[in-house]
Write an enzyme that holds these catalytic residues in place. Structure first.
Site, mmCIF file in Angstrom:
data_model
loop_
_atom_site.group_PDB
_atom_site.id
_atom_site.type_symbol
_atom_site.label_atom_id
_atom_site.label_comp_id
_atom_site.label_asym_id
_atom_site.label_seq_id
_atom_site.Cartn_x
_atom_site.Cartn_y
_atom_site.Cartn_z
ATOM 1 N N SER A 1 -14.914 81.136 -28.415
ATOM 2 C CA SER A 1 -14.688 79.870 -27.738
ATOM 3 C C SER A 1 -13.359 79.939 -27.006
ATOM 4 C CB SER A 1 -14.675 78.716 -28.735
ATOM 5 O OG SER A 1 -14.431 77.480 -28.090
ATOM 6 N N HIS B 1 -5.909 75.446 -20.142
ATOM 7 C CA HIS B 1 -5.256 74.375 -19.393
ATOM 8 C C HIS B 1 -4.107 75.009 -18.607
ATOM 9 C CE1 HIS B 1 -7.519 71.296 -21.504
ATOM 10 N NE2 HIS B 1 -7.232 71.914 -22.646
ATOM 11 N N HIS C 1 -13.632 76.180 -19.512
ATOM 12 C CA HIS C 1 -14.158 76.344 -20.871
ATOM 13 C C HIS C 1 -15.258 77.403 -20.837
ATOM 14 C CE1 HIS C 1 -17.882 75.349 -23.176
ATOM 15 N NE2 HIS C 1 -17.061 75.495 -24.193
ATOM 16 N N ASN D 1 -17.920 79.467 -23.940
ATOM 17 C CA ASN D 1 -18.224 79.916 -25.293
ATOM 18 C C ASN D 1 -19.605 80.543 -25.332
ATOM 19 O OD1 ASN D 1 -20.340 78.131 -26.948
ATOM 20 N ND2 ASN D 1 -19.242 76.777 -25.552
ATOM 21 N N THR D 2 -19.771 81.482 -26.243
ATOM 22 C CA THR D 2 -21.091 82.013 -26.567
ATOM 23 C C THR D 2 -21.153 82.199 -28.073
ATOM 24 O OG1 THR D 2 -20.393 84.328 -26.228
ATOM 25 C CG2 THR D 2 -21.426 83.213 -24.360
ATOM 26 N N GLY E 1 -15.987 72.810 -42.344
ATOM 27 C CA GLY E 1 -14.780 73.240 -43.033
ATOM 28 C C GLY E 1 -14.004 74.354 -42.378
#
Length: 296
Positions: free
Chosen positions: A118, A122, A132, A134-135, A279
């Site tokens: 991820s 900025h 952004h 993600n995979t 968590g």
């Protein structure tokens, strides 16, 4: 190449780590090459790397990863590149969310394994868009799937930047499915929409989830292509804008747009909700938040 699911999990996890290393190297090289503009006198940014762990209720090993964050660089005001491989048992909230999405058998056996990368960046220059990517791969005893995507989030929009970014993603998609780009662009437009503001958070990209065509190799290859397309899509846009002068009004627009980004990630983003519900290290989950933002 085929193999057992355990071998496939290892290959996916290894790929996400390899992609992380490639991106970190490229971003630090970009910092080194920034020798013009108002931030050129700053030290070239470097990533601080921290190991993360998932907290399990019984204290057993539940996996973890690496959180890599660069702050106050010449190009990047804050950028995080995280990888993780976590496993164990889903809590009640996450289990119910998966059941609501139609994951088969999750009510009977909430065991899971998940691995992914991820990234959120900025930027210092308001003319250079935030981004952004993600995979990920997710596994339960009765199902597996891939997901991910990439989207551009400028506070000051340039049509040529949007077109260039999308063109790279379209090429990556078309090599794996004739309808992939159209489908996943439309999904991104829907997913990255901020309902309470009535607008998109950026200029889009692609987004996909629950990808399981029955061919693990093909779906993994596509997920690799999405990850590999990130640098060719993002770096040219950054290099085009990073020396462009900006005003206080530009900076103000950037900070307000960051507020929109923060609202989306805290209220709607699936990854944020899943990470906190299962968590994982909260600092790593919330890495996507901007360093400074404001609201009108």
């Amino acid at each position: 190449m085929t193999g057992t699911m355990e071998e496939q999990k290892r290959r996916a996890s290894d790929w996400f780590r390899e992609l992380r290393d490639r991106i970190v190297t490229a971003f630090e090289a970009l910092e080194d090459s920034q020798t013009e503009g108002p931030m050129a006198d700053l030290p070239a940014g470097r990533f601080e790397v921290t190991e993360t762990r998932r907290a399990s209720e019984d204290g057993s090993d539940a996996g973890g990863g690496l959180m890599s964050v660069m702050r106050d660089g010449r190009v990047f005001e804050k950028v995080g590149v995280n990888v993780s491989t976590v496993y164990g048992t889903l809590g009640d909230a996450a289990q119910k969310a998966m059941a609501a999405r139609g994951v088969p058998g999750i009510e009977r056996d909430p065991s899971f394994w998940a691995s992914g990368i991820s990234l959120v960046a900025h930027m210092q220059n308001p003319h250079t868009p935030a981004v952004h990517m993600n995979t990920r791969m997710f596994w339960t005893p009765s199902a597996w799937w891939f997901g991910g995507g990439s989207d551009l989030n400028p506070c000051i929009e340039y049509d040529e930047d949007t077109a260039a970014f999308h063109a790279v993603l379209e090429e990556a998609c078309e090599a794996h499915g004739a309808d992939y780009y159209a489908r996943f662009k439309a999904w991104a437009d829907e997913y990255f929409f901020v309902p309470h503001r009535g607008r998109a958070r950026g200029v889009g990209g692609i987004f996909y989830d629950d990808l399981n065509t029955g061919d693990w190799e093909a779906d993994f290859a596509f997920t690799q292509a999405v990850g590999a397309a990130f640098l060719p899509a993002f770096l040219p846009v950054t290099e085009r804008r990073r020396n462009q002068p900006w005003t206080e009004a530009d900076r103000d627009a950037q900070l307000v747009h960051r507020g929109l980004y923060a609202e989306y990630n805290l209220v709607y983003d699936r990854g944020t909700k899943f990470g906190l519900a299962t968590g994982h290290d909260a600092n790593a989950v919330l890495m996507s938040l901007p360093p400074v933002a404001k609201w009108p």
